[in-house]
Design a protein around this motif. Structure first.
Motif, mmCIF file in Angstrom:
data_model
loop_
_atom_site.group_PDB
_atom_site.id
_atom_site.type_symbol
_atom_site.label_atom_id
_atom_site.label_comp_id
_atom_site.label_asym_id
_atom_site.label_seq_id
_atom_site.Cartn_x
_atom_site.Cartn_y
_atom_site.Cartn_z
ATOM 1 N N THR A 125 15.121 86.298 26.255
ATOM 2 C CA THR A 125 15.279 87.688 25.829
ATOM 3 C C THR A 125 14.632 88.641 26.813
ATOM 4 N N VAL A 126 13.378 88.360 27.159
ATOM 5 C CA VAL A 126 12.689 89.276 28.061
ATOM 6 C C VAL A 126 13.275 89.222 29.468
ATOM 7 N N THR A 127 13.747 88.043 29.878
ATOM 8 C CA THR A 127 14.390 87.944 31.196
ATOM 9 C C THR A 127 15.670 88.767 31.227
ATOM 10 N N ALA A 128 16.449 88.677 30.139
ATOM 11 C CA ALA A 128 17.697 89.443 30.075
ATOM 12 C C ALA A 128 17.419 90.936 30.076
ATOM 13 N N LEU A 129 16.383 91.355 29.351
ATOM 14 C CA LEU A 129 16.053 92.781 29.325
ATOM 15 C C LEU A 129 15.563 93.261 30.692
ATOM 16 N N ARG A 130 14.861 92.417 31.397
ATOM 17 C CA ARG A 130 14.438 92.770 32.753
ATOM 18 C C ARG A 130 15.664 92.974 33.638
ATOM 19 N N MET A 131 16.635 92.066 33.528
ATOM 20 C CA MET A 131 17.876 92.200 34.297
ATOM 21 C C MET A 131 18.652 93.439 33.864
ATOM 22 N N CYS A 132 18.650 93.707 32.566
ATOM 23 C CA CYS A 132 19.345 94.877 32.034
ATOM 24 C C CYS A 132 18.730 96.152 32.594
ATOM 25 N N SER A 133 17.411 96.170 32.689
ATOM 26 C CA SER A 133 16.738 97.334 33.255
ATOM 27 C C SER A 133 17.175 97.559 34.697
ATOM 28 N N ARG A 134 17.275 96.495 35.451
ATOM 29 C CA ARG A 134 17.720 96.618 36.840
ATOM 30 C C ARG A 134 19.165 97.112 36.905
ATOM 31 N N TYR A 187 11.589 95.758 27.566
ATOM 32 C CA TYR A 187 11.161 94.528 28.252
ATOM 33 C C TYR A 187 9.640 94.485 28.367
ATOM 34 N N ARG A 188 9.050 95.563 28.805
ATOM 35 C CA ARG A 188 7.610 95.602 29.029
ATOM 36 C C ARG A 188 6.847 95.352 27.732
ATOM 37 N N PHE A 189 7.341 95.925 26.633
ATOM 38 C CA PHE A 189 6.695 95.745 25.337
ATOM 39 C C PHE A 189 6.804 94.301 24.862
ATOM 40 N N LEU A 190 8.005 93.740 24.907
ATOM 41 C CA LEU A 190 8.192 92.377 24.405
ATOM 42 C C LEU A 190 7.481 91.356 25.292
ATOM 43 N N GLU A 191 7.452 91.591 26.581
ATOM 44 C CA GLU A 191 6.719 90.704 27.486
ATOM 45 C C GLU A 191 5.228 90.723 27.142
ATOM 46 N N PHE A 192 4.701 91.901 26.871
ATOM 47 C CA PHE A 192 3.299 92.018 26.477
ATOM 48 C C PHE A 192 3.040 91.246 25.183
ATOM 49 N N CYS A 193 3.924 91.418 24.214
ATOM 50 C CA CYS A 193 3.731 90.772 22.915
ATOM 51 C C CYS A 193 3.766 89.249 23.027
ATOM 52 N N ARG A 194 4.601 88.727 23.904
ATOM 53 C CA ARG A 194 4.686 87.274 24.068
ATOM 54 C C ARG A 194 3.380 86.709 24.609
ATOM 55 N N GLN A 195 2.631 87.512 25.297
ATOM 56 C CA GLN A 195 1.379 87.044 25.892
ATOM 57 C C GLN A 195 0.193 87.143 24.942
ATOM 58 N N GLN A 196 0.425 87.695 23.741
ATOM 59 C CA GLN A 196 -0.662 87.863 22.783
ATOM 60 C C GLN A 196 -0.908 86.579 21.993
ATOM 61 N N ASP A 197 -2.117 86.432 21.505
ATOM 62 C CA ASP A 197 -2.512 85.280 20.693
ATOM 63 C C ASP A 197 -1.607 85.173 19.468
ATOM 64 N N ALA A 198 -0.980 84.021 19.307
ATOM 65 C CA ALA A 198 -0.047 83.830 18.198
ATOM 66 C C ALA A 198 -0.728 83.937 16.844
ATOM 67 N N ASN A 199 -2.043 83.740 16.797
ATOM 68 C CA ASN A 199 -2.762 83.796 15.523
ATOM 69 C C ASN A 199 -3.249 85.198 15.182
ATOM 70 N N ALA A 200 -3.225 86.101 16.169
ATOM 71 C CA ALA A 200 -3.603 87.490 15.890
ATOM 72 C C ALA A 200 -2.485 88.152 15.090
ATOM 73 N N THR A 201 -2.807 89.207 14.364
ATOM 74 C CA THR A 201 -1.781 89.882 13.578
ATOM 75 C C THR A 201 -0.868 90.715 14.480
ATOM 76 N N VAL A 202 0.315 90.989 13.968
ATOM 77 C CA VAL A 202 1.237 91.877 14.671
ATOM 78 C C VAL A 202 0.569 93.240 14.877
ATOM 79 N N LEU A 203 -0.133 93.706 13.851
ATOM 80 C CA LEU A 203 -0.824 94.992 13.950
ATOM 81 C C LEU A 203 -1.818 94.987 15.105
ATOM 82 N N ALA A 204 -2.574 93.913 15.249
ATOM 83 C CA ALA A 204 -3.564 93.839 16.321
ATOM 84 C C ALA A 204 -2.881 93.850 17.691
ATOM 85 N N GLY A 205 -1.799 93.091 17.826
ATOM 86 C CA GLY A 205 -1.091 93.041 19.101
ATOM 87 C C GLY A 205 -0.491 94.377 19.485
#
Length: 263
Positions: free
Chosen positions: A109-118, A13-31
């Motif tokens: 997805t990230v909301t479900a993973l947050r709930m799954c973690s709980r 969850y923490r990883f995917l939440e972080f990635c969603r907040q990254q600039d969509a034009n930046a590369t996956v590698l950069a994120g």
């Protein structure tokens, strides 16, 4: 310490939440490099560091299967895990823009993973090490490196072995948000295994008081983390007993002068 680092669903969850907040034009590698704090690292090193995340969806499914009503949990979180797998597959297109990854999953997805973690937190105890405990391991590992570098007459094989354990602990602390506390537990298990297989390691260290104390303090710091995982209610005496198990069987005691005379 971020409570979500205590179990696989939380780390994903923490990883995917972080990635969603990254600039969509930046590369996956950069994120991904930004998440790892490895902005200057080659792509191969980024993939190697991120690799433990790739198995998290399977680890989460295994933990959910152990819970009562696992069929209901699979229904609740199955789609989120499938989307997470798709997002993680972007390791194959690191130079594509982040929008490629964003298209693999959504806010649900990230909301479900947050709930799954709980959910996992309630039914599977997940150790969450305190920042002070992690800082203690980092400090002891650094002290050990200094003691090794300052030790004279230490066999090169012993020097290399000890430096390897200290640097491994530092690396696992740097990537704590990827592997969690399990990596540090593995570090301790490997260290104990090395000692049990190679008594000469201890006999080479023991004459140097500063180095010996640094080794003991380093292992004690890791033992605190281990006691957290295996027994949240462990007290310091238990840790000291465990420490005695680590070193006592391998201590090499030189024969006394009187004993030598009797030979």
């Amino acid at each position: 310490m971020d409570v979500f680092l205590g179990n696989p669903a939380g780390r994903l969850y923490r990883f995917l939440e972080f990635c969603r907040q990254q600039d969509a034009n930046a590369t996956v590698l950069a994120g991904w490099s930004h998440y790892l704090g490895m902005q200057e690292a080659p792509a191969a090193e980024v993939v190697a560091a991120i690799a433990p995340l790739l198995s998290l969806p399977d680890a989460i499914e295994d933990l959910l299967y152990d819970l009562p009503d696992h069929e209901a949990h699979r229904e609740d979180f199955g789609e989120a895990l499938a989307q997470a797998r798709g997002a993680l597959s972007c390791c194959l297109i690191l130079n594509e823009p982040m929008r490629q990854m964003h298209g693999m999953y959504d806010r649900g997805t990230v909301t479900a993973l947050r709930m799954c973690s709980r959910t996992l937190e309630r039914d599977h105890y997940s150790a969450v090490a305190a920042d002070e405990q992690l800082d203690e391991v980092r400090q002891r590992a650094s002290e050990l490196i200094n003691a090794i570098n300052g030790a004279s007459g230490l066999p090169q094989a012993v020097r290399t072995t000890l430096l390897g354990y200290a640097h491994a602990a530092l690396r696992d602390l740097d990537l704590f948000n990827i592997r969690g506390v399990d990596a540090l537990v593995d570090d301790l298990d490997r260290f104990r295994g090395q000692v049990s297989r190679d008594p000469g390691l201890v006999s080479a260290i023991a004459p140097n008081r500063n180095l010996w104390q640094s080794v003991v303090r380093f292992s004690e710091a890791l033992l605190v983390i281990t006691s957290l995982v295996h027994s949240p209610l462990a007290i310091i005496d238990d840790v000291h007993d465990y420490q005695a198990e680590l070193i006592a069987p391998t201590m090499v005691v030189a024969p006394s002068e009187s004993a030598k005379g009797q030979e």
